[in-house]
Design a protein around this motif. Structure first.
Motif, PDB file in Angstrom:
ATOM      1  N   GLN A 151      25.889  46.795  40.007  1.00 42.69           N
ATOM      2  CA  GLN A 151      25.725  45.424  39.519  1.00 42.69           C
ATOM      3  C   GLN A 151      26.997  44.869  38.892  1.00 42.69           C
ATOM      4  O   GLN A 151      27.146  43.654  38.752  1.00 42.69           O
ATOM      5  N   ILE A 152      27.915  45.751  38.528  1.00 43.72           N
ATOM      6  CA  ILE A 152      29.127  45.316  37.835  1.00 43.72           C
ATOM      7  C   ILE A 152      29.990  44.408  38.710  1.00 43.72           C
ATOM      8  O   ILE A 152      30.594  43.445  38.220  1.00 43.72           O
ATOM      9  N   SER A 153      30.037  44.664  40.006  1.00 40.81           N
ATOM     10  CA  SER A 153      30.875  43.837  40.877  1.00 40.81           C
ATOM     11  C   SER A 153      30.395  42.393  40.898  1.00 40.81           C
ATOM     12  O   SER A 153      31.195  41.456  41.064  1.00 40.81           O
ATOM     13  N   GLU A 154      29.088  42.172  40.709  1.00 42.11           N
ATOM     14  CA  GLU A 154      28.566  40.803  40.664  1.00 42.11           C
ATOM     15  C   GLU A 154      28.865  40.151  39.312  1.00 42.11           C
ATOM     16  O   GLU A 154      29.215  38.972  39.249  1.00 42.11           O
ATOM     17  N   ILE A 155      28.724  40.912  38.234  1.00 39.82           N
ATOM     18  CA  ILE A 155      29.073  40.380  36.908  1.00 39.82           C
ATOM     19  C   ILE A 155      30.558  40.044  36.858  1.00 39.82           C
ATOM     20  O   ILE A 155      30.968  39.044  36.269  1.00 39.82           O
ATOM     21  N   PHE A 156      31.362  40.866  37.521  1.00 39.66           N
ATOM     22  CA  PHE A 156      32.815  40.683  37.550  1.00 39.66           C
ATOM     23  C   PHE A 156      33.194  39.297  38.079  1.00 39.66           C
ATOM     24  O   PHE A 156      34.158  38.683  37.626  1.00 39.66           O
ATOM     25  N   LYS A 157      32.401  38.797  39.018  1.00 37.98           N
ATOM     26  CA  LYS A 157      32.688  37.478  39.602  1.00 37.98           C
ATOM     27  C   LYS A 157      32.542  36.347  38.588  1.00 37.98           C
ATOM     28  O   LYS A 157      33.107  35.267  38.773  1.00 37.98           O
ATOM     29  N   PHE A 158      31.796  36.603  37.513  1.00 35.56           N
ATOM     30  CA  PHE A 158      31.576  35.570  36.507  1.00 35.56           C
ATOM     31  C   PHE A 158      32.568  35.660  35.345  1.00 35.56           C
ATOM     32  O   PHE A 158      32.475  34.878  34.404  1.00 35.56           O
ATOM     33  N   GLN A 159      33.499  36.606  35.414  1.00 29.37           N
ATOM     34  CA  GLN A 159      34.561  36.612  34.415  1.00 29.37           C
ATOM     35  C   GLN A 159      35.384  35.344  34.563  1.00 29.37           C
ATOM     36  O   GLN A 159      35.580  34.828  35.670  1.00 29.37           O
ATOM     37  N   LYS A 160      35.891  34.851  33.451  1.00 24.56           N
ATOM     38  CA  LYS A 160      36.614  33.587  33.433  1.00 24.56           C
ATOM     39  C   LYS A 160      37.747  33.556  34.461  1.00 24.56           C
ATOM     40  O   LYS A 160      37.889  32.590  35.231  1.00 24.56           O
ATOM     41  N   GLU A 161      38.533  34.608  34.514  1.00 26.78           N
ATOM     42  CA  GLU A 161      39.692  34.611  35.401  1.00 26.78           C
ATOM     43  C   GLU A 161      39.330  34.788  36.870  1.00 26.78           C
ATOM     44  O   GLU A 161      40.127  34.521  37.755  1.00 26.78           O
ATOM     45  N   ASN A 162      38.100  35.217  37.141  1.00 28.15           N
ATOM     46  CA  ASN A 162      37.669  35.443  38.524  1.00 28.15           C
ATOM     47  C   ASN A 162      36.721  34.366  39.036  1.00 28.15           C
ATOM     48  O   ASN A 162      36.426  34.321  40.230  1.00 28.15           O
ATOM     49  N   PHE A 163      36.231  33.518  38.127  1.00 29.05           N
ATOM     50  CA  PHE A 163      35.162  32.591  38.475  1.00 29.05           C
ATOM     51  C   PHE A 163      35.593  31.617  39.572  1.00 29.05           C
ATOM     52  O   PHE A 163      36.581  30.903  39.456  1.00 29.05           O
ATOM     53  N   ASP A 164      34.833  31.616  40.659  1.00 25.66           N
ATOM     54  CA  ASP A 164      35.090  30.737  41.795  1.00 25.66           C
ATOM     55  C   ASP A 164      33.741  30.310  42.355  1.00 25.66           C
ATOM     56  O   ASP A 164      33.012  31.122  42.940  1.00 25.66           O
ATOM     57  N   VAL A 165      33.394  29.055  42.156  1.00 24.76           N
ATOM     58  CA  VAL A 165      32.072  28.548  42.550  1.00 24.76           C
ATOM     59  C   VAL A 165      31.784  28.813  44.015  1.00 24.76           C
ATOM     60  O   VAL A 165      30.698  29.287  44.380  1.00 24.76           O
ATOM     61  N   GLU A 166      32.746  28.529  44.876  1.00 29.15           N
ATOM     62  CA  GLU A 166      32.525  28.662  46.312  1.00 29.15           C
ATOM     63  C   GLU A 166      32.266  30.107  46.705  1.00 29.15           C
ATOM     64  O   GLU A 166      31.338  30.399  47.468  1.00 29.15           O
ATOM     65  N   ASN A 167      33.063  31.024  46.184  1.00 26.90           N
ATOM     66  CA  ASN A 167      32.898  32.434  46.537  1.00 26.90           C
ATOM     67  C   ASN A 167      31.557  32.982  46.050  1.00 26.90           C
ATOM     68  O   ASN A 167      30.870  33.717  46.773  1.00 26.90           O
ATOM     69  N   ILE A 168      31.166  32.616  44.821  1.00 26.43           N
ATOM     70  CA  ILE A 168      29.892  33.105  44.293  1.00 26.43           C
ATOM     71  C   ILE A 168      28.731  32.512  45.079  1.00 26.43           C
ATOM     72  O   ILE A 168      27.756  33.202  45.399  1.00 26.43           O
ATOM     73  N   SER A 169      28.830  31.237  45.403  1.00 25.67           N
ATOM     74  CA  SER A 169      27.751  30.570  46.146  1.00 25.67           C
ATOM     75  C   SER A 169      27.556  31.186  47.521  1.00 25.67           C
ATOM     76  O   SER A 169      26.416  31.342  47.983  1.00 25.67           O
TER      77      SER A 169
END
Length: 356
Positions: A150-168
């Protein structure tokens, strides 16, 4: 993503999970939950929780004719909300608490909503209808039961990694992957009549009467468990390291441990128990330190090949299968299949932690 960064986040999240376990019984209010549990989570994601231009408390999200409606927090980017966060007390069950977040979602530019009680986190977006929050989260986790995957998904929500398009893009697959896993988990543990009929349609040529379905239900259940055990065995087979020299063995004068190799046959079920135990302990101890020693009376799993450091002892006979844990009570647990050992991590892990 950097493997080191993910590993660092994993350690931080697990520490926060330990904090939740330590504090949850002493936290009585929603406000205490926010300050002691929820804000620290977003801090470790890199957000400045004390900067209202980045992490805004009591964010106003007017809903229709209702003005002044406020969501507990909003993560902002250039003044625009990108994540809405609805907080509840650690004492609250999140079921049926998503209605407020649902109302706020369509009135802002935020693409993601998070509902949390400081331990459980549910992540929502608008996969089914644009600008309308889905009824089901696409991702969820419990801090005190966090899984490495689950950590790889939480990692996407870190400030420096946050990308709306990639997460969506990943959210849809993740949502339905979780549905598949939930469905399979349910069917593995308690196969439905429809599922058994589906399996029989592939393997049984006769008429699928109720009697036949009832007869094959335990067979399907056992087949699933055996398949899972086989997969675990194949993954961990290379890690099995059970041959040691005489000098490495710390021998205690217990008669059963002196059984000769000719007298004892290690069964496939016992190896399954060993690999299952190693799997559940992989985040607690270097699994190369886990060994087994077989004898006629029971199958022994231990740390450092030292029988004074035994973890559990498995007993299999014609009438029952059970294991004894080396805790203060010498807890005895009846099981149907040896892979069921995996369900008792909370009892086994503390035993191993004594040997670290």
């Amino acid at each position: 993503m950097s493997e080191m960064d993910v590993e660092t986040l994993l350690l931080d999240v697990k520490k926060l999970g330990e904090r939740v376990s330590a504090l949850k019984d002493s936290i009585a209010t929603e406000e205490a939950t926010k300050t002691s549990l929820i804000m620290p989570f977003f801090q470790l994601l890199g957000y400045d929780v004390f900067n209202p231009l980045e992490f805004s408390p009591e964010y106003i999200a007017d809903v229709g004719i209702k003005k002044g409606e406020k969501v507990d927090y909003a993560v902002l980017n250039n003044g625009n909300p990108i994540i809405l966060i609805e907080a509840k007390s650690i004492k609250e069950n999140l079921k049926n608490h998503d209605s407020q977040l649902f109302r706020y979602f369509g009135t802002t530019t935020a693409k993601f909503g998070i509902l949390t009680n400081g331990n459980e986190y549910r992540f929502y977006t608008d996969l089914e209808e644009p600008n309308k929050m889905d009824k089901m989260p696409f991702f969820s986790f419990v801090l005190t039961e966090i899984k490495d995957v689950q950590i790889s998904e939480i990692f996407k929500f870190q400030k420096e990694n946050f990308d709306v398009e990639n997460i969506s893009k990943a959210a849809s697959d993740l949502k339905y992957l979780n549905f598949v896993k939930e469905f399979l988990t349910k069917e593995v543990n308690d196969p439905s009549e429809e599922f058994v009929k589906f399996i029989l349609g592939e393997i049984y040529d006769g008429i699928k009467t109720k009697v036949i379905i009832d007869k094959f239900t335990p067979v399907v259940k056992r087949g699933f468990r055996q398949f899972i055990a086989d997969q675990v065995n194949s993954k961990l087979n290379a890690a099995l390291n059970t041959s040691v020299s005489v000098e490495e063995v710390d021998v205690e004068p217990i008669q059963e441990e002196y059984e000769t190799e000719e007298q004892v046959i290690t069964t496939e079920s016992e190896i399954e128990a060993f690999t299952t135990t190693k799997l559940l302990l992989k985040d607690t101890i270097d699994t190369s330190r886990i060994f087994y020693r077989d004898n006629k009376s029971y199958f022994n799993i231990m740390v450092d090949n030292n029988i004074r450091k035994w973890i559990l002892r498995l007993y299999i006979n014609n009438s029952r299968t059970y294991f004894v844990i080396n805790d203060e009570e010498k807890t005895t647990i009846e099981i149907v299949d040896v892979i069921d050992i995996y369900n008792y991590a909370e009892k086994i892990i503390p035993v191993v932690e004594r040997y670290l």
